[in-house]
Design a protein around this motif. Structure first.
Motif, mmCIF file in Angstrom:
data_model
loop_
_atom_site.group_PDB
_atom_site.id
_atom_site.type_symbol
_atom_site.label_atom_id
_atom_site.label_comp_id
_atom_site.label_asym_id
_atom_site.label_seq_id
_atom_site.Cartn_x
_atom_site.Cartn_y
_atom_site.Cartn_z
ATOM 1 N N LYS A 46 0.829 -1.207 0.000
ATOM 2 C CA LYS A 46 0.000 0.000 0.000
ATOM 3 C C LYS A 46 0.868 1.263 0.000
ATOM 4 O O LYS A 46 0.611 2.204 -0.757
ATOM 5 C CB LYS A 46 -0.929 -0.002 1.224
ATOM 6 N N GLN A 47 1.908 1.267 0.810
ATOM 7 C CA GLN A 47 2.769 2.459 0.884
ATOM 8 C C GLN A 47 3.579 2.643 -0.401
ATOM 9 O O GLN A 47 3.814 3.777 -0.832
ATOM 10 C CB GLN A 47 3.705 2.377 2.102
ATOM 11 N N VAL A 48 4.020 1.531 -0.989
ATOM 12 C CA VAL A 48 4.762 1.644 -2.258
ATOM 13 C C VAL A 48 3.829 2.175 -3.347
ATOM 14 O O VAL A 48 4.214 3.016 -4.162
ATOM 15 C CB VAL A 48 5.385 0.277 -2.662
ATOM 16 N N LEU A 62 13.312 2.837 -5.413
ATOM 17 C CA LEU A 62 13.242 1.831 -4.335
ATOM 18 C C LEU A 62 13.944 0.540 -4.747
ATOM 19 O O LEU A 62 14.616 -0.107 -3.942
ATOM 20 C CB LEU A 62 11.788 1.554 -3.957
ATOM 21 N N LEU A 63 13.783 0.157 -6.011
ATOM 22 C CA LEU A 63 14.467 -1.043 -6.509
ATOM 23 C C LEU A 63 15.983 -0.864 -6.384
ATOM 24 O O LEU A 63 16.709 -1.748 -5.927
ATOM 25 C CB LEU A 63 14.063 -1.287 -7.972
ATOM 26 N N ARG A 64 16.462 0.317 -6.754
ATOM 27 C CA ARG A 64 17.902 0.578 -6.699
ATOM 28 C C ARG A 64 18.423 0.589 -5.257
ATOM 29 O O ARG A 64 19.542 0.124 -5.007
ATOM 30 C CB ARG A 64 18.190 1.920 -7.387
ATOM 31 N N LEU A 65 17.615 1.072 -4.327
ATOM 32 C CA LEU A 65 18.039 1.088 -2.923
ATOM 33 C C LEU A 65 18.358 -0.318 -2.409
ATOM 34 O O LEU A 65 19.327 -0.516 -1.679
ATOM 35 C CB LEU A 65 16.923 1.680 -2.047
ATOM 36 N N ILE A 106 7.163 3.810 5.011
ATOM 37 C CA ILE A 106 6.802 2.387 5.028
ATOM 38 C C ILE A 106 7.097 1.808 6.410
ATOM 39 O O ILE A 106 6.274 1.097 7.003
ATOM 40 C CB ILE A 106 7.580 1.585 3.957
ATOM 41 N N LYS A 107 8.281 2.121 6.929
ATOM 42 C CA LYS A 107 8.684 1.587 8.235
ATOM 43 C C LYS A 107 7.700 2.016 9.328
ATOM 44 O O LYS A 107 7.296 1.193 10.167
ATOM 45 C CB LYS A 107 10.095 2.073 8.569
ATOM 46 N N ILE A 126 11.136 -6.238 0.132
ATOM 47 C CA ILE A 126 9.714 -6.312 -0.257
ATOM 48 C C ILE A 126 9.353 -5.121 -1.147
ATOM 49 O O ILE A 126 8.681 -5.268 -2.167
ATOM 50 C CB ILE A 126 8.805 -6.334 0.989
ATOM 51 N N ALA A 127 9.828 -3.930 -0.759
ATOM 52 C CA ALA A 127 9.513 -2.728 -1.542
ATOM 53 C C ALA A 127 10.087 -2.835 -2.953
ATOM 54 O O ALA A 127 9.468 -2.368 -3.916
ATOM 55 C CB ALA A 127 10.051 -1.480 -0.838
ATOM 56 N N ALA A 128 11.253 -3.460 -3.081
ATOM 57 C CA ALA A 128 11.861 -3.641 -4.405
ATOM 58 C C ALA A 128 10.978 -4.546 -5.270
ATOM 59 O O ALA A 128 10.700 -4.231 -6.432
ATOM 60 C CB ALA A 128 13.265 -4.228 -4.269
ATOM 61 N N ARG A 129 10.525 -5.649 -4.677
ATOM 62 C CA ARG A 129 9.643 -6.561 -5.427
ATOM 63 C C ARG A 129 8.357 -5.843 -5.825
ATOM 64 O O ARG A 129 7.921 -5.917 -6.985
ATOM 65 C CB ARG A 129 9.339 -7.788 -4.568
ATOM 66 N N ASP A 130 7.741 -5.146 -4.885
ATOM 67 C CA ASP A 130 6.484 -4.449 -5.174
ATOM 68 C C ASP A 130 6.682 -3.399 -6.268
ATOM 69 O O ASP A 130 5.788 -3.179 -7.093
ATOM 70 C CB ASP A 130 5.943 -3.783 -3.905
#
Ligand code: HEM
Ligand SMILES: *[C@@H]1O[C@H](CO)[C@@H](O)[C@H](O)[C@H]1NC(C)=O
Ligand SMILES: *[C@@H]1O[C@H](CO)[C@@H](O)[C@H](O)[C@H]1NC(C)=O
Ligand SMILES: *[C@@H]1O[C@H](CO)[C@@H](O)[C@H](O)[C@H]1NC(C)=O
Ligand SMILES: *[C@@H]1O[C@H](CO)[C@@H](O)[C@H](O)[C@H]1NC(C)=O
Ligand SMILES: *[C@@H]1O[C@H](CO)[C@@H](O)[C@H](O)[C@H]1NC(C)=O
Ligand SMILES: *[C@@H]1O[C@H](CO)[C@@H](O)[C@H](O)[C@H]1NC(C)=O
Length: 329
Positions: A46-48, A62-65, A106-107, A126-130
């Motif tokens: 939801k946050q992503v 986010l993916l790069r992070l 998100i945290k 998880i954020a990277a996958r989303d």
């Protein structure tokens, strides 16, 4: 005869038990938070989603992070730590990495449902996958159970992270240092199907490449002209353009089609196809992914899991940070 067989069976059983026990201790699992934080995936997604709705580029950021986290002391959330030794000030990260405020959001959302149980490192995974899924890419089961590191490692970030100017052999060896092979090198760089790059990281290709007096001959001349106007000599190095000029926000295999057409933005992109070393290493994979989107998706998912397995802190190592920016006091 009978005795020796049952003896062998006992030894086999013991061996399996040892292997299994060692495995369980350091292996990540998809259902790690099933009882301690059953809504975790919904909360993060939801946050992503909100962040990407505000700014689609945030999915790429986010993916790069997650990638920049995993290459330094393993995926341990070290990239998120503030302070003078912060990885945020390392050369590949400064004025470049983004999304830290979104990770905070998100945290906070995760902490309000499950206090003190989910690591910042797992939130990044998880954020990277989303982010991949929201961009139209493939979905995979994220493995979890990482704990957060206690130190940032700026030197590690400068040493381990690949530079866009690295020759291919160096890039391959930097991935190998993380336990990642040639398939991972090519599939993971396919992440450049989304997101942006600043003039500062590719303008050396546009006018006098390697003191040749001319642009990089492995860049399409129309693309050269376009980028020359965006990034004139002494222009603003912070201006940005899409890493995949065909479909900036869409996670597809066009990044690889671009390479076949000399339309990679970074030296490190185009050399996967055009360098001499590519002939015997990465070129054939680029060709395969360019005409087989399913193979790219499938290898990308496997490689994300491989990257996410880099040196995790598990069990009682590290900690579950309360605030992703600081080690718990
Ligand atoms: C040889 C390996 C790699 C090099 C040299 C490299 C380099 C870069 C550079 C220079 C940028 C632009 C940064 C800026 O202009 O501020 C960038 C952006 C990006 N990279 Fe990589 N990268 C590599 C591999 C990867 C991998 C493995 C992933 C993820 C799995 C990834 C994901 C991204 C994404 C999504 C962006 C866009 C970020 C945004 O728009 O905020 N890269 N990369
Ligand atoms: C920092 O990273 C380097 C390179 O991976 C490693 O050799 C070193 O031990 C790390 N230092 C700390 C304090 O973790
Ligand atoms: C890389 O490792 C994967 C397993 O993770 C394997 O399937 C693949 O064939 C390997 N690729 C190369 C080029 O060795
Ligand atoms: C390219 O750079 C080199 C070294 O700085 C310089 O000697 C040369 O004159 C430049 N060429 C052009 C066309 O600007
Ligand atoms: C980009 O912007 C930052 C401030 O946000 C500035 O410190 C930096 O010098 C700029 N970089 C380039 C290459 O212009
Ligand atoms: C992207 O590539 C397709 C062909 O694969 C082409 O039809 C389309 O016009 C391209 N779009 C852009 C924005 O370059
Ligand atoms: C790599 O392939 C290209 C194109 O097929 C060729 O021109 C080049 O000489 C090859 N380089 C080596 C080192 O084999």
């Amino acid at each position: 005869m009978k005795g020796s067989r049952s003896q062998k069976n006992v030894i086999l059983l013991l061996t399996l038990l040892v292997i299994f026990t060692v495995d369980v201790k350091c292996q990540l699992t998809a259902n790690f938070y099933a009882t301690t934080c059953p809504n975790l995936f919904q909360v993060v997604r939801k946050q992503v989603q909100i962040a990407a709705m505000n700014e689609m580029r945030m999915a790429a950021s986010l993916l790069r992070l997650h990638f920049h986290d995993c290459f330094v002391n393993g995926c341990d959330g070290s990239v998120l730590l503030d302070g003078s030794d912060s990885e945020k000030f390392a050369f590949p990260n400064q004025n470049s990495l983004r999304g830290f405020d979104v990770v905070d959001t998100i945290k906070t959302a995760v902490e309000s449902t499950c206090t003190g149980v989910v690591s910042c490192a797992d939130i990044l995974a998880i954020a990277a996958r989303d982010s991949v899924v929201l961009s139209g890419g493939p979905s995979y089961r994220v493995l979890l159970g990482r704990r957060d590191g206690m130190v940032a490692n700026q030197t590690g970030a400068n040493t381990n992270l690949p530079s866009p100017f690295d020759p291919l052999d160096i890039i391959i060896s930097k991935f190998a240092a993380q336990g990642l092979n040639l398939t991972d090198v090519v599939a993971l760089q396919g992440a450049h199907t989304i997101g942006l790059a600043r003039c500062a990281v590719f303008n050396s290709r546009l006018f006098n490449f390697s003191n040749s007096g001319a642009p990089d001959s492995t860049m399409d001349t129309n693309l050269v002209s376009k980028l020359q106007s965006l990034c004139p000599v002494n222009g603003d190095g912070n201006k940005t353009t899409a890493l995949d000029q065909n479909s900036t926000d869409l996670f597809d295999n066009h990044y690889f089609k671009n390479l076949l057409n000399n339309k990679g933005i970074l030296v490190s992109d185009q050399e996967l196809y055009s360098s001499d070393m590519a002939n015997s290493t990465t070129k054939s994979l680029v060709e395969s992914y360019s005409n087989n989107p399913h193979l790219f998706s499938s290898n990308f998912m496997d490689s994300m899991i491989n990257m996410g397995n880099a040196n995790p802190l598990t069990g009682s190592s590290g900690q579950i940070r309360t605030n992703c920016r600081v080690v718990n006091s």
